[in-house]
Design a protein around this motif. Structure first.
Motif, PDB file in Angstrom:
ATOM      1  N   LYS A   9      -1.649  -7.899 -14.244  1.00 44.15           N
ATOM      2  CA  LYS A   9      -0.825  -8.324 -15.365  1.00 44.15           C
ATOM      3  C   LYS A   9      -0.821  -9.852 -15.401  1.00 44.15           C
ATOM      4  O   LYS A   9      -0.150 -10.500 -14.595  1.00 44.15           O
ATOM      5  CB  LYS A   9       0.603  -7.794 -15.205  1.00 44.15           C
ATOM      6  N   GLY A  10      -1.611 -10.429 -16.275  1.00 36.08           N
ATOM      7  CA  GLY A  10      -1.666 -11.878 -16.364  1.00 36.08           C
ATOM      8  C   GLY A  10      -2.167 -12.493 -15.074  1.00 36.08           C
ATOM      9  O   GLY A  10      -3.175 -12.063 -14.506  1.00 36.08           O
ATOM     10  N   ASP A  11      -1.449 -13.514 -14.595  1.00 33.08           N
ATOM     11  CA  ASP A  11      -1.863 -14.187 -13.365  1.00 33.08           C
ATOM     12  C   ASP A  11      -1.090 -13.689 -12.146  1.00 33.08           C
ATOM     13  O   ASP A  11      -1.078 -14.343 -11.103  1.00 33.08           O
ATOM     14  CB  ASP A  11      -1.690 -15.704 -13.506  1.00 33.08           C
ATOM     15  N   GLU A  12      -0.427 -12.534 -12.247  1.00 40.27           N
ATOM     16  CA  GLU A  12       0.310 -11.989 -11.108  1.00 40.27           C
ATOM     17  C   GLU A  12      -0.655 -11.492 -10.039  1.00 40.27           C
ATOM     18  O   GLU A  12      -1.773 -11.055 -10.333  1.00 40.27           O
ATOM     19  CB  GLU A  12       1.200 -10.829 -11.560  1.00 40.27           C
ATOM     20  N   PRO A  13      -0.238 -11.537  -8.751  1.00 43.83           N
ATOM     21  CA  PRO A  13      -1.080 -10.980  -7.688  1.00 43.83           C
ATOM     22  C   PRO A  13      -1.293  -9.476  -7.887  1.00 43.83           C
ATOM     23  O   PRO A  13      -0.489  -8.799  -8.539  1.00 43.83           O
ATOM     24  CB  PRO A  13      -0.261 -11.250  -6.411  1.00 43.83           C
ATOM     25  N   ALA A  14      -2.374  -8.973  -7.338  1.00 41.50           N
ATOM     26  CA  ALA A  14      -2.664  -7.548  -7.433  1.00 41.50           C
ATOM     27  C   ALA A  14      -1.593  -6.738  -6.701  1.00 41.50           C
ATOM     28  O   ALA A  14      -1.014  -7.197  -5.716  1.00 41.50           O
ATOM     29  CB  ALA A  14      -4.034  -7.252  -6.828  1.00 41.50           C
ATOM     30  N   THR A  15      -1.326  -5.534  -7.192  1.00 37.00           N
ATOM     31  CA  THR A  15      -0.406  -4.609  -6.529  1.00 37.00           C
ATOM     32  C   THR A  15      -1.179  -3.366  -6.119  1.00 37.00           C
ATOM     33  O   THR A  15      -1.939  -2.798  -6.910  1.00 37.00           O
ATOM     34  CB  THR A  15       0.740  -4.208  -7.473  1.00 37.00           C
ATOM     35  N   TYR A  16      -0.991  -2.940  -4.862  1.00 34.39           N
ATOM     36  CA  TYR A  16      -1.637  -1.731  -4.355  1.00 34.39           C
ATOM     37  C   TYR A  16      -0.608  -0.619  -4.217  1.00 34.39           C
ATOM     38  O   TYR A  16       0.477  -0.833  -3.668  1.00 34.39           O
ATOM     39  CB  TYR A  16      -2.320  -2.010  -3.015  1.00 34.39           C
ATOM     40  N   ARG A  17      -0.964   0.548  -4.738  1.00 32.60           N
ATOM     41  CA  ARG A  17      -0.062   1.699  -4.728  1.00 32.60           C
ATOM     42  C   ARG A  17      -0.577   2.767  -3.769  1.00 32.60           C
ATOM     43  O   ARG A  17      -1.778   2.998  -3.679  1.00 32.60           O
ATOM     44  CB  ARG A  17       0.067   2.282  -6.140  1.00 32.60           C
ATOM     45  N   TRP A  18       0.347   3.398  -3.095  1.00 34.68           N
ATOM     46  CA  TRP A  18      -0.006   4.481  -2.173  1.00 34.68           C
ATOM     47  C   TRP A  18      -0.466   5.688  -2.977  1.00 34.68           C
ATOM     48  O   TRP A  18       0.213   6.136  -3.886  1.00 34.68           O
ATOM     49  CB  TRP A  18       1.208   4.860  -1.337  1.00 34.68           C
ATOM     50  N   GLN A  19      -1.614   6.224  -2.617  1.00 38.03           N
ATOM     51  CA  GLN A  19      -2.126   7.423  -3.250  1.00 38.03           C
ATOM     52  C   GLN A  19      -1.894   8.622  -2.320  1.00 38.03           C
ATOM     53  O   GLN A  19      -2.513   8.705  -1.259  1.00 38.03           O
ATOM     54  CB  GLN A  19      -3.626   7.293  -3.522  1.00 38.03           C
ATOM     55  N   PRO A  20      -0.984   9.525  -2.671  1.00 36.11           N
ATOM     56  CA  PRO A  20      -0.724  10.677  -1.799  1.00 36.11           C
ATOM     57  C   PRO A  20      -1.987  11.502  -1.571  1.00 36.11           C
ATOM     58  O   PRO A  20      -2.759  11.752  -2.494  1.00 36.11           O
ATOM     59  CB  PRO A  20       0.323  11.481  -2.578  1.00 36.11           C
ATOM     60  N   VAL A  21      -2.204  11.925  -0.326  1.00 41.58           N
ATOM     61  CA  VAL A  21      -3.334  12.776   0.028  1.00 41.58           C
ATOM     62  C   VAL A  21      -2.798  14.163   0.339  1.00 41.58           C
ATOM     63  O   VAL A  21      -1.903  14.299   1.185  1.00 41.58           O
ATOM     64  CB  VAL A  21      -4.094  12.205   1.241  1.00 41.58           C
ATOM     65  N   PRO A  22      -3.286  15.194  -0.331  1.00 48.19           N
ATOM     66  CA  PRO A  22      -2.770  16.539  -0.090  1.00 48.19           C
ATOM     67  C   PRO A  22      -2.783  16.900   1.387  1.00 48.19           C
ATOM     68  O   PRO A  22      -3.776  16.713   2.086  1.00 48.19           O
ATOM     69  CB  PRO A  22      -3.737  17.428  -0.889  1.00 48.19           C
ATOM     70  N   GLY A  23      -1.649  17.421   1.859  1.00 49.04           N
ATOM     71  CA  GLY A  23      -1.557  17.886   3.231  1.00 49.04           C
ATOM     72  C   GLY A  23      -1.269  16.802   4.253  1.00 49.04           C
ATOM     73  O   GLY A  23      -1.077  17.108   5.434  1.00 49.04           O
ATOM     74  N   GLU A  24      -1.228  15.522   3.844  1.00 50.13           N
ATOM     75  CA  GLU A  24      -1.014  14.436   4.790  1.00 50.13           C
ATOM     76  C   GLU A  24       0.361  13.801   4.596  1.00 50.13           C
ATOM     77  O   GLU A  24       0.871  13.723   3.482  1.00 50.13           O
ATOM     78  CB  GLU A  24      -2.090  13.358   4.643  1.00 50.13           C
ATOM     79  N   LEU A  25       0.948  13.346   5.702  1.00 49.67           N
ATOM     80  CA  LEU A  25       2.194  12.614   5.637  1.00 49.67           C
ATOM     81  C   LEU A  25       1.959  11.222   5.057  1.00 49.67           C
ATOM     82  O   LEU A  25       0.901  10.630   5.266  1.00 49.67           O
ATOM     83  CB  LEU A  25       2.793  12.467   7.043  1.00 49.67           C
ATOM     84  N   SER A  26       2.944  10.702   4.372  1.00 50.51           N
ATOM     85  CA  SER A  26       2.805   9.360   3.796  1.00 50.51           C
ATOM     86  C   SER A  26       3.251   8.309   4.807  1.00 50.51           C
ATOM     87  O   SER A  26       4.178   7.535   4.578  1.00 50.51           O
ATOM     88  CB  SER A  26       3.614   9.255   2.502  1.00 50.51           C
ATOM     89  N   VAL A  27       2.569   8.311   5.964  1.00 45.32           N
ATOM     90  CA  VAL A  27       2.801   7.338   7.032  1.00 45.32           C
ATOM     91  C   VAL A  27       1.441   6.913   7.562  1.00 45.32           C
ATOM     92  O   VAL A  27       0.536   7.740   7.709  1.00 45.32           O
ATOM     93  CB  VAL A  27       3.625   7.946   8.189  1.00 45.32           C
TER      94      VAL A  27
END
Length: 303
Positions: A9-27
């Motif tokens: 978005k404009g000159d803002e730094p990039a943002t990375y989003r967590w992509q859930p993986v089926p069957g895996e914990l989000s850790v």
């Protein structure tokens, strides 16, 4: 751990989003140190999920916000969603020894609200309520506790790597104990934040928590917290790296995933309980974010 870079978005730094993986914990837990594959191409960025960076040995530097910080033994960086990490260079962490731990609120159990800023119902997440270009919060683990911190994170990493029976419960327990440690170290900082720093964000996430099951728009959230939609949009994006509507959708997706994994309710009922009156729209949104249908998610995540 799988992430996706959000559109800039404009000159803002990039943002990375967590992509859930089926069957895996989000850790995720990963060693930190010299990495030959890291160079200046790794841009300044933020995450929309919280994390920790703990170092038990001196060496190297960490770039947070506009600051360059020399790593010392016992350093603990509390990385809030929206904290900007500087452009990484290959030799930044030469000599450093440490661990990075990243997670989403889902990992703390089925009773944890989806919004990472919902500190009123889960105080262990409150040290992560800040965020923005000022950089990660830096704490110091006392010398007497450093071996315990290292052992705890190594045990977390081992559980995630080997997935023995009961590993989900073990991972959750290790993560909670780490966050208890963070909360104790950050007690003074947290008290100040609770009193002074983020009343607007606290209000926004309270509104989302209370009303995500019903139709809810940016304008309605802005009216509830008594500011303009434009100001609300810029503040939330600057502080968390995500839009208000994005957080509404994320809260709904957290509820949907929980119901899919823990109940046998029809998909249409789950859609309604998660704030989607149209089951078809729910299925399309879920598929776009998770890479599979709600029924497919349920088939690999039933508890």
């Amino acid at each position: 751990m799988r992430t996706r870079r959000a559109p800039l978005k404009g000159d803002e730094p990039a943002t990375y989003r967590w992509q859930p993986v089926p069957g895996e914990l989000s850790v995720a837990a990963m060693p930190l140190g010299h990495a030959a594959d890291v160079n200046g191409a790794h841009e300044a960025h933020s995450h929309d999920f919280p994390g920790l960076a703990y170092f038990w040995a001196d060496g190297g530097i960490v770039r947070t916000g506009r600051q360059v910080r020399h790593v010392e033994a016992g350093d603990l960086f509390v990385i809030a969603p929206g904290d900007v990490m500087g452009q990484a260079q290959r030799d930044d962490l030469v000599g450093a020894r440490g661990w990075g731990v990243f997670f989403t609120a889902d990992a703390l159990g089925t009773d944890t609200p989806g919004a990472h800023l919902a500190w009123r119902t889960h105080p262990l997440l409150f040290p992560f309520v800040r965020g923005g270009a000022t950089g990660a919060l830096r704490l110091k683990v006392p010398p007497r506790d450093r071996d315990e911190w290292t052992t705890r994170i190594e045990a977390l990493h081992d559980e995630l790597a080997h997935r023995r029976e009961g590993y989900r419960e073990a991972v959750s327990a290790h993560l909670v104990l780490l966050l208890v440690g963070v909360s104790r170290l950050a007690a003074d900082v947290v008290g100040d934040l609770r009193e002074n720093a983020e009343p607007l964000l606290a209000e926004v996430f309270d509104v989302i928590e209370q009303r995500y099951r019903e139709p809810l728009s940016l304008r309605e959230v802005a009216a509830a917290v008594r500011i303009s939609p434009g100001h609300l949009t810029s503040t939330v994006r600057r502080r968390t790296g995500r839009t208000v509507q994005g957080w509404i959708t994320e809260r709904r997706m957290v509820q949907a995933r929980r119901l899919l994994a823990t109940t046998e309710l029809p998909i249409s009922d789950i859609a309604r309980q998660a704030g989607f009156p149209d089951a078809g729209y729910f299925a399309r949104t879920f598929g776009k974010l998770h890479g599979m249908s709600p029924s497919g998610w349920r088939s690999v995540n039933v508890l």
